[in-house]
Write an enzyme that holds these catalytic residues in place. Structure first.
Site, PDB file in Angstrom:
ATOM      1  CG  HIS A  18      -1.912  -1.038   1.357  1.00 42.31           C
ATOM      2  ND1 HIS A  18      -2.083  -1.792   2.498  1.00 42.31           N
ATOM      3  CD2 HIS A  18      -2.832  -1.486   0.469  1.00 42.31           C
ATOM      4  CE1 HIS A  18      -3.077  -2.652   2.305  1.00 42.31           C
ATOM      5  NE2 HIS A  18      -3.534  -2.498   1.079  1.00 42.31           N
ATOM      6  NE  ARG A  92      -2.719  -7.819  -4.374  1.00 41.56           N
ATOM      7  CZ  ARG A  92      -3.424  -8.201  -3.322  1.00 41.56           C
ATOM      8  NH1 ARG A  92      -2.833  -8.398  -2.186  1.00 41.56           N
ATOM      9  NH2 ARG A  92      -4.719  -8.381  -3.397  1.00 41.56           N
ATOM     10  CB  SER A 130      -4.172  -6.937   4.422  1.00 39.05           C
ATOM     11  OG  SER A 130      -3.704  -5.686   4.021  1.00 39.05           O
TER      12      SER A 130
END
Ligand code: PNS
Length: 163
Positions: A18, A92, A130
């Site tokens: 991030h 991604r 995450s």
């Protein structure tokens, strides 16, 4: 006219991936709002307040063009309420594509003045998320280097506390 982008996400917690996106976006936009938004499909480890505090801690308070906020409502409504017209998302590997494409399309349908802009994640962060970071940390795996030190400490505290 100022170019203002909103970077929404769960940020549960913020990762180095991030931060890479945020750093690069600040070169493209006049202002960037990092928005802790509500994703009904996810249960979170950190509260909204904890996530915002962590974001502020790791990004520092010196960059005047960077703002941190939260919203429990519709993303496009938030974007317009801040005078912005860009949603920024990191992308991604291929697995992200379908989900991101769907979100971009629904958001454009909800408000045609709002465009979604994607930045490719740096290659170091291509396969992390995450969720995977939390899973590894919860089982005692090292996630050093994937998250800022402040986040690492909070993850360790959370999971040790829960053991
Ligand atoms: O980091 P995430 O969990 O992939 O982020 C997803 C998020 C929070 C950006 C998305 O769930 C969202 O936009 N939530 C706000 C509610 C909304 O506007 N939903 C409709 C568009 S999908």
């Amino acid at each position: 006219m100022k170019k203002i982008a909103v970077y929404p996400g769960s940020f549960d917690p913020i990762t180095n991936g991030h931060i890479d996106i945020i750093t690069r976006a600040l070169r493209m936009f006049d202002e960037l709002i990092v928005l802790v938004a509500y994703n009904p499909a996810k249960t979170s480890l950190f509260t909204v307040e904890e996530r915002m505090a962590l974001i502020r801690d790791v990004l520092g308070r010196d960059e005047q063009r960077l703002h941190v906020d939260c919203s429990a409502g519709l993303l496009v409504d938030y974007v317009r309420s801040r005078g912005a017209n860009v949603i920024l998302r990191g992308l991604r590997a291929v697995s992200d594509f379908e989900y991101e494409f769907q979100m971009a399309l629904i958001n454009r349908r909800l408000n045609r003045d709002v465009e979604t802009v994607f930045l490719m994640t740096g290659y170091q962060w291509f396969y992390t998320s995450s969720n995977l970071i939390k899973e590894a940390a919860s089982l005692g795996g090292s996630v050093e280097g994937l998250v800022p030190d402040a986040v690492l400490a909070r993850l360790q505290a959370k999971y040790n506390h829960q053991k």
